[in-house]
Write an enzyme that holds these catalytic residues in place. Structure first.
Site, mmCIF file in Angstrom:
data_model
loop_
_atom_site.group_PDB
_atom_site.id
_atom_site.type_symbol
_atom_site.label_atom_id
_atom_site.label_comp_id
_atom_site.label_asym_id
_atom_site.label_seq_id
_atom_site.Cartn_x
_atom_site.Cartn_y
_atom_site.Cartn_z
ATOM 1 N N SER A 137 1.005 -1.169 -0.030
ATOM 2 C CA SER A 137 0.010 -0.095 -0.009
ATOM 3 C C SER A 137 0.744 1.135 0.039
ATOM 4 C CB SER A 137 -0.948 0.181 1.239
ATOM 5 O OG SER A 137 -1.519 1.265 1.441
ATOM 6 N N TYR A 150 -2.791 -0.822 10.313
ATOM 7 C CA TYR A 150 -2.721 -1.300 8.745
ATOM 8 C C TYR A 150 -1.108 -0.843 8.272
ATOM 9 C CZ TYR A 150 -3.882 -1.613 4.114
ATOM 10 O OH TYR A 150 -3.958 -1.789 2.560
ATOM 11 N N LYS A 154 1.745 -3.443 6.448
ATOM 12 C CA LYS A 154 2.102 -3.139 4.966
ATOM 13 C C LYS A 154 3.518 -2.808 4.979
ATOM 14 C CE LYS A 154 -1.659 -4.258 3.196
ATOM 15 N NZ LYS A 154 -1.840 -5.501 2.398
#
Length: 227
Positions: A137, A150, A154
């Site tokens: 991401s 998150y 990533k």
């Protein structure tokens, strides 16, 4: 014989859009997701001689192993694997994210990726060819507030991919790919209605499909960014 891609998280968002693109371009497609109804819809609506879809939770290593064996038995070893399954935490400062929710994000986004690689990498190594792409991401290369769990996962995907790349034999590759910003349910959970200002997953797949289909072992260890 059709080229073969395996896509995790294939029932919605980017994964679902890529299923359609690759089938339309003659590939065999295998995949997994957690939505049983969506898996049945895929099975019933696609050419059965070129697909294999199963309901699988990527956090369950044993289930992933059985899925990998079924994929190999029905469609053969994929030449391209897309580790797409992922989740995001509800927007909140890190100290307000419940421990259970934090663990779920880690389990899917890091452990799930590792589980899939654990069972598919040996197939590719045995064949002497194959490309594994782990979806990262923009938040795997930068950060924003309220999505710390998150971001952490990533960033981990980026490091995991680069380290694994140093372990692979010639002919086999692994790389992390930033797909860009696309209007998906996950993005809407962060951006709300602002997500509508970004492109649709189906439009993205029309650009990303050709990019992915042309990858070869020279991408090993690279930080990829989808067009």
């Amino acid at each position: 014989m059709s080229r073969h891609i395996c896509i995790t998280g294939c029932t919605k968002g980017l994964g679902r859009a890529l299923v359609d693109w690759f089938l339309e371009h003659g590939w065999a497609v295998s995949g997994c997701g957690r939505d049983a109804d969506a898996i049945l819809e895929l099975v019933d609506s696609k050419p059965r001689d070129r697909v294999h879809f199963e309901r699988v939770d990527v956090t369950d290593d044993a289930a992933v192993g059985l899925f990998a064996a079924e994929v190999e038995a029905t469609l053969g070893t994929p030449e391209l694997l897309l580790n797409n399954a992922g989740i995001i935490n509800a927007n909140a400062p890190l100290w307000e994210v419940p421990a259970k929710e934090f663990s779920q994000v880690v389990d899917v986004n890091i452990k799930g990726v590792a589980n899939v690689l654990r069972h598919f990498a040996p197939m590719m190594i045995a064949k002497g060819r194959g490309v594994m792409v782990n979806l990262s991401s923009g938040w795997g290369r930068s950060t924003s507030p309220e999505v710390a769990p998150y971001c952490a996962t990533k960033w981990a995907v980026e490091g995991l991919s680069q380290a694994m790349a140093q372990e692979l034999p010639a002919g086999v590759a692994v790389a992390a790919m930033n797909p860009g910003i696309i209007d998906t349910a996950m993005l809407r959970s962060c951006f709300g209605e602002g997500a509508r200002g970004y492109g649709k997953a189906s439009d993205w797949a029309m650009r990303a499909g050709p990019f992915l289909s042309e990858l070869d072992a020279s991408c090993n260890g690279r930080q990829l960014t989808a067009p």
